[in-house]
Each structure stands twice: as C-alpha cells, then as structure tokens.
Design a protein around this motif. Structure first.
Motif, PDB file in Angstrom:
ATOM      1  N   ALA A   1      -9.085   3.157  -0.771  1.00 59.19           N
ATOM      2  CA  ALA A   1      -9.210   4.208  -0.289  1.00 59.19           C
ATOM      3  C   ALA A   1      -9.791   3.466   0.741  1.00 59.19           C
ATOM      4  O   ALA A   1     -10.476   3.925   1.716  1.00 59.19           O
ATOM      5  CB  ALA A   1     -10.627   4.519  -1.226  1.00 59.19           C
ATOM      6  N   ALA A   2     -10.424   2.033   1.223  1.00 57.88           N
ATOM      7  CA  ALA A   2     -11.456   1.900   1.483  1.00 57.88           C
ATOM      8  C   ALA A   2     -10.557   0.818   3.095  1.00 57.88           C
ATOM      9  O   ALA A   2     -10.662   1.113   4.168  1.00 57.88           O
ATOM     10  CB  ALA A   2     -12.123   0.574   1.651  1.00 57.88           C
TER      11      ALA A   2
ATOM     12  N   ASP B   1       0.917  -1.380  -0.036  1.00 61.62           N
ATOM     13  CA  ASP B   1      -0.163  -0.227   0.201  1.00 61.62           C
ATOM     14  C   ASP B   1       1.064   1.364  -0.164  1.00 61.62           C
ATOM     15  O   ASP B   1       0.779   2.212   0.636  1.00 61.62           O
ATOM     16  CB  ASP B   1      -0.983   0.056   1.155  1.00 61.62           C
ATOM     17  CG  ASP B   1      -0.183  -0.185   2.306  1.00 61.62           C
ATOM     18  OD1 ASP B   1       0.848   0.144   2.036  1.00 61.62           O
ATOM     19  OD2 ASP B   1      -1.074   0.121   3.526  1.00 61.62           O
TER      20      ASP B   1
ATOM     21  N   ASP C   1      -7.051  -2.067  -0.925  1.00 61.15           N
ATOM     22  CA  ASP C   1      -7.780  -1.115  -2.217  1.00 61.15           C
ATOM     23  C   ASP C   1      -7.219   0.218  -0.705  1.00 61.15           C
ATOM     24  O   ASP C   1      -8.127   0.351   0.454  1.00 61.15           O
ATOM     25  CB  ASP C   1      -9.564  -1.564  -1.315  1.00 61.15           C
ATOM     26  CG  ASP C   1     -10.429  -0.584  -1.724  1.00 61.15           C
ATOM     27  OD1 ASP C   1     -10.264   0.481  -2.014  1.00 61.15           O
ATOM     28  OD2 ASP C   1     -11.493  -1.233  -1.518  1.00 61.15           O
TER      29      ASP C   1
END
Length: 163
Positions: free
Chosen positions: A64-65, A14, A62
C-alpha cells in the motif's frame, strides 16, 4: 540471474519483483531485485557507499505504501526502499543503536500491519534478546516507536507512543 551477484540470505516479493536480501558479511553489498515476468531483468546497487553493508536477514513488502522493509540480522540500521525508486536515493534508514543497547542488532523477520512495521527479535554475537520493534510506517524517515517483550522497559529518553 547474474553470476556476479551472489550471497543472499532471504527474499520477498510484491508480485512484480523478487527482492533479495544481501549477506554483506561475505562480501555482497548489493541490494537487488528481479522482474518476475521475465526473471532476467535485474536491478541492483551498492549499499556500502551509504554505510549500510550488513547481513539483511529478511525483507517484507508494504504494498500500500510502496516500500520494501529490510530486517537487519547484523548492523545497527533499519532500512526501507521505495518500490518505485529502487536506488540508493530511494532508501530511508535510521540507526537503531541511538535507542539503547537492546536495539542494536539481531532481528530475524518482520511484517507490516495497521500502519506499523514489526521486527521479530533474535540476537547478535553477544546474546539473544527478546526486544521486538514497532516502527511507524507513515513517517518519511521511519522512527522507532516502541519495543516490547521479555520484561522490556524503554531506555531513558526513548521516543515511545502507545496505540
């Protein structure tokens, strides 16, 4: 990284952490991540206590989440882990076998786009299959929405939704 943590199939990042995909079939039940800024700080926990010991063939983020999705190469469970709560209690999972025999095992990769997590089909010890999966990422516990490909027809009673 840690001499006791061995047996990985894949990884993803990430931008802050490296997330490692464990290979449970050779005795590694640990989900682990490494802090990229020092490449020494390791966090890990044992998945076997939650019956999630499997070969996790891939992972994808993910951002954003705030979740990392793990793709089951073996085993019946799909799983995601919170990046802010990287511990056993930060896991959401569901049993894909509840959706019929085409969903049980054998996925190779995946990605997140447009509010969905997509799982790329591969196969298992019995046969190859072509059933790709799409999961709604907005649910607190991921729910399988649709499968496709290779003449796919949803099994009776499967929860589906078109978008």
């Amino acid at each position: 990284i840690d001499a006791g943590l061995v047996g990985w199939l894949n990884s993803c990042s990430d931008g802050t952490h490296l997330y490692l995909c464990p290979r449970g079939s050779i005795g590694n039940p640990n989900l682990a991540r490494v802090l990229l800024s020092d490449f020494e700080t390791v966090e890990h926990f044992d998945l076997s206590t939650a019956s999630l010991n499997s070969d996790w063939g891939a992972c994808f983020v993910d951002a954003a989440a705030g979740h990392v999705y793990y793709v089951p190469q073996t085993g019946n469970y799909a799983m995601r882990v919170s990046t802010s709560s990287f511990q056993l209690s930060g896991i959401d999972s569901f049993d894909m076998s509840a959706y019929g025999s085409g969903y049980k095992t054998g996925y190779l990769d995946g990605f997140v786009a447009g509010g969905y997590a997509y799982y790329a089909p591969y196969g298992n010890a019995n046969a190859l299959h072509g059933t790709a999966l799409r999961i709604d990422t907005s649910d607190s516990i991921p729910n399988l929405l649709t499968g496709c490909c290779s003449g796919y027809r949803p099994p009776p009673g499967t929860r589906t939704r078109s978008s």
